[in-house]
Scaffold this motif. Structure first.
Motif, short mmCIF file in Angstrom:
data_model
loop_
_atom_site.label_atom_id
_atom_site.label_comp_id
_atom_site.label_asym_id
_atom_site.label_seq_id
_atom_site.Cartn_x
_atom_site.Cartn_y
_atom_site.Cartn_z
N UNK A 432 60.75 -33.82 -13.67
CA UNK A 432 59.57 -33.14 -14.20
C UNK A 432 58.61 -34.09 -14.93
N UNK A 433 58.91 -35.38 -14.93
CA UNK A 433 58.05 -36.37 -15.59
C UNK A 433 57.22 -37.10 -14.53
N UNK A 434 55.91 -37.13 -14.70
CA UNK A 434 55.02 -37.81 -13.76
C UNK A 434 54.50 -39.11 -14.38
N UNK A 435 54.01 -39.98 -13.53
CA UNK A 435 53.45 -41.25 -14.01
C UNK A 435 53.47 -42.30 -12.92
N UNK A 436 53.13 -43.52 -13.29
CA UNK A 436 53.18 -44.66 -12.37
C UNK A 436 54.04 -45.75 -13.02
N UNK A 464 46.32 -37.19 -18.07
CA UNK A 464 47.58 -37.42 -17.35
C UNK A 464 47.41 -38.32 -16.12
N UNK A 465 48.43 -39.13 -15.89
CA UNK A 465 48.47 -40.01 -14.73
C UNK A 465 49.61 -39.53 -13.83
N UNK A 466 49.26 -38.94 -12.67
CA UNK A 466 50.27 -38.44 -11.75
C UNK A 466 50.61 -39.46 -10.67
N UNK A 467 49.64 -40.33 -10.33
CA UNK A 467 49.83 -41.25 -9.22
C UNK A 467 48.90 -42.44 -9.36
N UNK A 468 48.94 -43.33 -8.37
CA UNK A 468 48.12 -44.54 -8.41
C UNK A 468 46.63 -44.21 -8.42
N UNK A 469 46.23 -43.19 -7.68
CA UNK A 469 44.81 -42.82 -7.66
C UNK A 469 44.31 -42.43 -9.04
N UNK A 471 45.63 -43.45 -11.87
CA UNK A 471 45.60 -44.68 -12.67
C UNK A 471 44.34 -45.48 -12.37
N UNK A 472 44.02 -45.67 -11.09
CA UNK A 472 42.83 -46.46 -10.72
C UNK A 472 41.57 -45.85 -11.32
N UNK A 473 41.45 -44.54 -11.23
CA UNK A 473 40.27 -43.85 -11.75
C UNK A 473 40.17 -43.99 -13.27
N UNK A 474 41.26 -43.67 -13.97
CA UNK A 474 41.23 -43.69 -15.43
C UNK A 474 41.14 -45.11 -15.98
N UNK A 475 41.82 -46.06 -15.34
CA UNK A 475 41.75 -47.45 -15.79
C UNK A 475 40.34 -47.99 -15.60
N UNK A 476 39.67 -47.57 -14.52
CA UNK A 476 38.29 -48.01 -14.29
C UNK A 476 37.32 -47.41 -15.30
N UNK A 477 37.63 -46.23 -15.79
CA UNK A 477 36.74 -45.56 -16.76
C UNK A 477 37.01 -46.00 -18.19
N UNK A 478 38.19 -46.56 -18.46
CA UNK A 478 38.59 -46.90 -19.83
C UNK A 478 37.72 -48.04 -20.39
#
Length: 507
Positions: A432-436, A464-469, A471-478
């Protein structure tokens, strides 16, 4: 003192005679030795040199190389950096809640490690802007620049671009000598080039060689590569220096070598294969960095590969020149213009496309929003297509199911991949835990103090980070300081990561 009697001389005549003979032999030997040492005949050559039309031609070549060296050297700089790194065993030990109960455990407090590095750079404007490699100044807390006239300056970072390994720094000086820039598109294999820089700290050195190959890639995975290969000697310390043609124009920035890792301290040294970033790529990047602190690149929205003989036969292409379109991104710029899978791009804005790497370089050197003219072959039939380019996403070069944080952010240097069932079992992560999963952390990254391979990132800035997509989106916006929720060895905790020195770009 008593006199010697005749009787004494008669009785000792033989002994005295032998003694006198011995003394005379010693004197004669000494005279001969001194004479030999002091008056030996030494015959020197008469100094006559070779001459003739062929020798005159070589002399003219020497003078030409000297002119190039004298013209370029004043625009080359010596860069020395200092980096302060914190070495820590576990991110738990920096948690105030943890330390409240367990205290500062021996050997777990952050330890400062001071690293020094050397490199080169090229002055690109009289106002003190200097181009160098990103890896020369990455995470440096202090940057010093020495000019060819031995003046020293502190430098600040204006902007960095990890994808091309380029950076712009600035010193507070004016009326500086600048390098002349050439067109790397005009280079040919076999052209003579000269490499300028500071190999192993040997200031302002010059070497000469030829262009061995063009369009090299696969040297630094994950970056934008279209390298010039040269046999001009390039060694550690040459990074960021100039590769110059016979007209004294910069056609590349030295960046990498292939080596046997046999140099001092484990550093690699020259084996006849060095690489430089083409000047056309450098000019685009440095203009954007000086203007805005970040790089904007054109984006076509296709996956391309080289044209193999089998592809050429199947798609009716006369030779293997061009870039083969493997996949067109739905709703991307290429799709909107009518480009299709299986097309072969032969020309870009009227210039020949040698291979996939050449097309990528041409597109990324074009500003977003520009209209590009493509000459293509579709099943052997020539066609012309015009495309309005988009802007290249920060993670456009990431492999499928893998992510990489963009340069210039606090998460720079973090690589991740999707969390698979096998990884869940290995790392003890509930279903039940999501992430990369963190697959790699560059030791120069601001996150290196807190993250390790095998850590699971659950959220970025509370998203929340569910997958690589994700992560890519949120890391790019950070931007600026970043809050992460991380699972480390089965335990969840929050981590705040701040950008390191030089991150974030801007003037």
């Amino acid at each position: 003192m008593p006199r010697f009697s005749k009787q004494f001389l008669r009785e000792n005549f033989l002994g005295l005679s032998l003694t006198m003979i011995g003394v005379l032999c010693l004197v004669l030997a000494s005279v001969m030795y001194v004479g030999h040492r002091s008056y030996a005949n030494i015959v020197l050559a008469d100094g006559q040199a070779l001459s003739g039309p062929d020798i005159s031609l070589l002399e003219q070549l020497n003078k030409a190389y000297e002119r190039v060296a004298q013209a370029v050297t004043p625009a080359v700089v010596y860069i020395s950096t200092t980096q302060v790194m914190k070495v820590q065993q576990s991110p738990f030990f920096s948690d105030p809640f943890f330390r409240r109960f367990f205290g500062n455990m021996p050997g777990t407090l952050p330890q400062k490690q001071i690293l020094h590095a050397l490199g080169s750079g090229v002055i690109v404007s009289p106002q003190g802007y200097i181009v160098t490699n990103n890896h020369v100044i990455a995470q440096a807390s202090d940057i010093e620049v020495m000019l060819s006239d031995k003046r020293n300056f502190k430098a600040k970072v204006i902007g960095t671009d990890k994808e091309t390994d380029l950076a712009i720094i600035k010193i507070e000086a004016d009326k500086l000598p600048v390098a002349s820039w050439g067109d790397s598109q005009g280079l040919k294999v076999g052209d003579i080039v000269m490499a300028f820089g500071n190999p192993f700290g040997q200031n302002f050195s010059v070497t000469r060689g030829t262009v061995s190959a063009l369009g090299r890639s696969g040297i630094e995975p994950g970056g934008l590569e279209n390298f010039i290969q040269t046999d001009a000697a390039i060694n550690p310390g040459n990074s960021g220096g100039a590769l110059v043609n016979v007209r004294g124009q910069v056609v590349g920035i030295n960046t990498a070598i292939l080596s046997g890792n046999s140099g001092p301290g484990g550093e690699g040294s020259f084996l006849g294969i060095g690489f430089a970033i083409p000047s056309n790529t450098v000019k685009h990047v440095m203009e954007d960095l000086i203007k805005s602190g970040k790089v904007s690149r054109g984006y076509l929205g296709v996956l391309v590969s080289n044209v193999t003989p089998d592809f050429a036969k199947e798609f009716d292409v006369p030779d293997t020149s061009g870039a083969f379109v493997q996949n067109v991104e739905p709703e991307g710029p290429a799709a909107k213009s009518g480009l299709q899978n299986g097309d072969v791009v032969r020309k870009y804005n009227g210039k020949d496309v040698a291979d996939a790497g050449a097309l990528t370089a041409m597109v990324t050197q074009t500003d977003p929003g520009s209209t590009a003219a493509l000459s293509i072959l579709r099943n052997g039939k020539p066609m012309e297509i015009k495309v309005t380019l988009g802007e290249r996403p920060a993670n456009a070069g990431a492999a499928p199911n893998r992510g990489q944080a963009p340069s210039g952010s606090a998460l720079e240097g973090i690589s991740v991949q999707n969390l698979t069932p096998g990884m869940r079992d290995q790392l003890g992560i509930p279903a039940n835990v999501n992430g990369v999963v963190v697959s790699d952390v560059d030791q120069s990254s601001p996150a290196a103090e807190y993250l390790q391979q095998g850590d699971v990132i659950q959220s970025i800035n509370r998203q929340p980070v569910h997958n690589v997509n994700d992560f890519n989106k949120l890391a790019g916006e950070a931007k600026g300081q970043v809050l992460l929720r991380v699972i480390h060895q089965g335990q969840g905790f929050f981590v705040v990561i701040s950008p390191g020195p030089g991150d974030g770009g801007g003037q």
